[in-house]
Design an enzyme around this catalytic site. Structure first.
Site, PDB file in Angstrom:
ATOM      1  N   ARG A  66       0.797  -1.233   0.000  1.00 26.85           N
ATOM      2  CA  ARG A  66       0.000   0.000   0.000  1.00 26.85           C
ATOM      3  C   ARG A  66       0.829   1.283   0.000  1.00 26.85           C
ATOM      4  O   ARG A  66       0.283   2.366  -0.211  1.00 26.85           O
ATOM      5  CB  ARG A  66      -0.924   0.020   1.219  1.00 26.85           C
ATOM      6  CG  ARG A  66      -0.179   0.106   2.533  1.00 26.85           C
ATOM      7  CD  ARG A  66      -0.996  -0.297   3.741  1.00 26.85           C
ATOM      8  NE  ARG A  66      -0.225  -0.205   4.969  1.00 26.85           N
ATOM      9  CZ  ARG A  66       0.664  -1.109   5.373  1.00 26.85           C
ATOM     10  NH1 ARG A  66       0.905  -2.164   4.623  1.00 26.85           N
ATOM     11  NH2 ARG A  66       1.323  -0.957   6.502  1.00 26.85           N
ATOM     12  N   LYS A  81      12.450   5.512   5.246  1.00 27.41           N
ATOM     13  CA  LYS A  81      11.364   5.879   4.332  1.00 27.41           C
ATOM     14  C   LYS A  81      11.559   7.252   3.712  1.00 27.41           C
ATOM     15  O   LYS A  81      11.309   7.439   2.509  1.00 27.41           O
ATOM     16  CB  LYS A  81      10.024   5.807   5.057  1.00 27.41           C
ATOM     17  CG  LYS A  81       9.573   4.385   5.348  1.00 27.41           C
ATOM     18  CD  LYS A  81       8.192   4.331   5.984  1.00 27.41           C
ATOM     19  CE  LYS A  81       7.775   2.885   6.211  1.00 27.41           C
ATOM     20  NZ  LYS A  81       6.455   2.767   6.860  1.00 27.41           N
ATOM     21  N   ASN A 126      -0.693   7.464  15.054  1.00 25.19           N
ATOM     22  CA  ASN A 126      -1.114   7.464  16.450  1.00 25.19           C
ATOM     23  C   ASN A 126      -1.586   8.846  16.874  1.00 25.19           C
ATOM     24  O   ASN A 126      -1.180   9.870  16.319  1.00 25.19           O
ATOM     25  CB  ASN A 126       0.009   6.962  17.360  1.00 25.19           C
ATOM     26  CG  ASN A 126       1.147   7.957  17.491  1.00 25.19           C
ATOM     27  OD1 ASN A 126       1.091   8.870  18.300  1.00 25.19           O
ATOM     28  ND2 ASN A 126       2.185   7.785  16.669  1.00 25.19           N
ATOM     29  N   GLU A 128      -1.227  10.433  19.816  1.00 19.18           N
ATOM     30  CA  GLU A 128      -0.365  11.303  20.614  1.00 19.18           C
ATOM     31  C   GLU A 128       0.289  12.357  19.723  1.00 19.18           C
ATOM     32  O   GLU A 128       0.280  13.549  20.027  1.00 19.18           O
ATOM     33  CB  GLU A 128       0.713  10.500  21.337  1.00 19.18           C
ATOM     34  CG  GLU A 128       1.593  11.417  22.181  1.00 19.18           C
ATOM     35  CD  GLU A 128       2.724  10.697  22.877  1.00 19.18           C
ATOM     36  OE1 GLU A 128       3.284  11.269  23.812  1.00 19.18           O
ATOM     37  OE2 GLU A 128       3.046   9.558  22.489  1.00 19.18           O
ATOM     38  N   CYS A 166     -11.071  22.350  16.631  1.00 19.52           N
ATOM     39  CA  CYS A 166      -9.806  21.632  16.517  1.00 19.52           C
ATOM     40  C   CYS A 166     -10.026  20.142  16.761  1.00 19.52           C
ATOM     41  O   CYS A 166     -11.140  19.713  17.087  1.00 19.52           O
ATOM     42  CB  CYS A 166      -8.773  22.212  17.484  1.00 19.52           C
ATOM     43  SG  CYS A 166      -8.999  21.699  19.210  1.00 19.52           S
ATOM     44  N   CYS A 181      -3.376  -1.153  11.792  1.00 12.79           N
ATOM     45  CA  CYS A 181      -3.130  -1.997  10.616  1.00 12.79           C
ATOM     46  C   CYS A 181      -2.493  -3.328  11.009  1.00 12.79           C
ATOM     47  O   CYS A 181      -2.654  -4.331  10.317  1.00 12.79           O
ATOM     48  CB  CYS A 181      -2.225  -1.259   9.630  1.00 12.79           C
ATOM     49  SG  CYS A 181      -2.974   0.231   8.941  1.00 12.79           S
TER      50      CYS A 181
END
Length: 340
Positions: A66, A81, A126, A128, A166, A181
C-alpha cells in the site's frame, strides 16, 4: 510556465494564478507510510514548491502492498522511508525541493519547522502525535489536515486555526476506533480514498481557494459501502478548549502530557508510560490480538503478546514493557503498531 502543469492550470478553480501560488508554498508531511507516501507523490506532481518530510521508520516488505513510493530493493536494504521517498520524488519532479528528516516528529523539531510552513498534513499512525500537531498548528496559526485509515475504514478533517473546531474539540463528540493496521489489516483503496480528500483540501489551501474548503468531518467504510459527512459547526467548538479556545495553554506541548520512554538498565527492555492512566480493557485487547494471529497470554493484571523476537507486556493502567530491545524508537514503533 512549464507544460507539466497544463492540465492542472486548465482546471478553472486553480488556473495560472493558483498554480503560481502552489509553487511558492511549503508543506510539512508527518509520517511517510501509506498516507504520507501517497500525499507526497501527489503534491510533488502538483508542483508544490517545498516539501519537508519526517519519518522515523524504514521500509519493510509488508509496506509494499500500500505504500506506493517504495520498492523491493528499499525493503531489502531497510532504507529509511524519507530517504527512499526523497530519491523517488526527485525523479518525479526535480523542481520540487525535498527536505527529508529521518527521525521522530518531536516537539522540538516541530517548534522549529512550524513558523516556516504553509500547511501541515497528517500521515501518522497514532493520536499522541496528532494532538501535538493540533497544538503546534494552533500555536503558530498553520492549517493542518487530519487523516486516518485502517481496514476499509477511513476518516479525514481539515482544521483551520481560529475558524474550525480543533481535533481536541472534535474528539469530544466523535468516537475513534482503537484498531491498527497490525491488528486488523488494511486495503490500499482505503489509503487512496483518504489521501484524495486530504490532497484536494491541500490544493485548495495552497492555491488560496479557502472558500472551497470542506466544513465536514468525513468517515467511510469502503467494504461495507458506508459514508458519513458530519458538519463541524460552531456547536462542536469548545470555547474553553485548551488548544483553540479563549485561554489557550497548548497542553500537549507540555512535558507531563507526553508518553514517557525509559530504557531499563541491563534488561534489554524499554518501558513506555502514557501521560494519563487509562484503565484498559485487557480482555478486549487480548481478543483483538489473538484474532490477528499473535501469541497472547493473559492474567487479571496484564496481557503479554509475542511479536517476532519482541515481547510486549501491557498493564491495566496503560504502562507497557517492550522486551527484546533497548532502542526507544523501535519500542515506540511496536507500541503504536499494536495500540493505535
Amino acid at each position: 510556465m512549464s507544460d507539466r502543469y497544463s492540465r492542472q492550470i486548465l482546471f478553472a478553480p486553480i488556473g495560472i494564478d493558483g498554480q503560481r501560488r502552489i509553487e511558492k508554498k511549503h508543506v510539512l508531511i508527518i509520517g511517510l507510510g501509506a498516507l504520507g507516501s501517497s500525499i507526497s507523490e501527489m503534491l510533488t506532481r502538483a508542483g508544490v514548491g517545498k516539501l519537508t518530510l519526517i519519518d522515523r521508520d524504514y521500509v519493510e516488505e509488508s509496506n509494499l502492498q500500500r505504500q506506493q513510493l517504495y520498492t523491493e530493493m528499499d525493503a531489502k536494504e531497510k532504507m529509511p522511508k524519507v530517504v527512499a521517498a526523497k530519491h523517488r520524488l526527485s525523479e518525479i519532479n526535480h523542481d520540487v525541493y525535498i527536505n527529508a528528516i529521518v527521525g521522530e516528529a518531536d516537539i522540538l523539531i516541530l517548534e522549529q519547522l512550524a513558523p516556516n510552513v504553509d500547511l501541515i498534513i497528517d500521515g501518522t499512525d497514532n493520536f499522541e502525535i496528532r494532538f501535538i500537531l493540533n497544538d503546534i498548528a494552533h500555536k503558530y496559526n498553520v492549517p493542518w489536515i487530519f487523516g486516518s485509515c485502517v481496514g476499509s475504514f477511513g476518516s479525514t478533517y481539515t482544521i483551520i486555526p481560529g475558524k474550525t473546531p480543533c481535533l481536541h474539540c472534535l474528539l469530544q463528540k466523535i468516537p475513534m476506533r482503537g484498531q491498527t493496521c497490525d491488528t486488523v489489516g488494511i486495503i490500499a483503496p482505503t489509503v487512496q480514498m483518504v489521501t484524495s480528500y486530504q490532497v484536494a483540501e491541500a490544493l485548495k489551501i495552497l492555491s488560496e481557494s479557502e472558500k472551497a474548503l470542506r466544513n465536514t468531518y468525513i468517515t467511510f467504510d469502503l467494504w461495507e459501502n458506508q459514508y458519513l459527512s458530519i458538519k463541524t459547526s460552531d456547536a462542536i467548538r469548545n470555547m474553553d478548549c485548551p488548544t483553540c479556545g479563549k485561554e489557550r495553554t497548548y497542553p500537549f506541548l507540555a512535558f507531563e502530557e507526553q508518553t514517557k520512554f525509559a530504557v531499563l538498565c541491563g534488561r534489554n527492555t524499554v518501558q513506555i508510560r502514557p501521560s494519563t492512566i487509562s484503565h484498559l480493557s485487557l480482555g478486549e485487547l487480548a481478543s483483538q490480538w489473538k484474532q490477528a494471529g499473535y501469541e497472547v497470554k493473559q492474567n487479571p493484571y496484564l496481557v503479554s503478546i509475542q511479536k517476532e523476537e519482541i515481547r510486549l507486556v501491557l498493564f491495566k493502567d496503560g504502562r507497557a514493557l517492550i522486551h527484546g530491545t533497548n532502542d526507544p524508537a523501535k519500542a515506540r514503533r511496536i507500541y503504536y503498531s499494536l495500540m493505535g
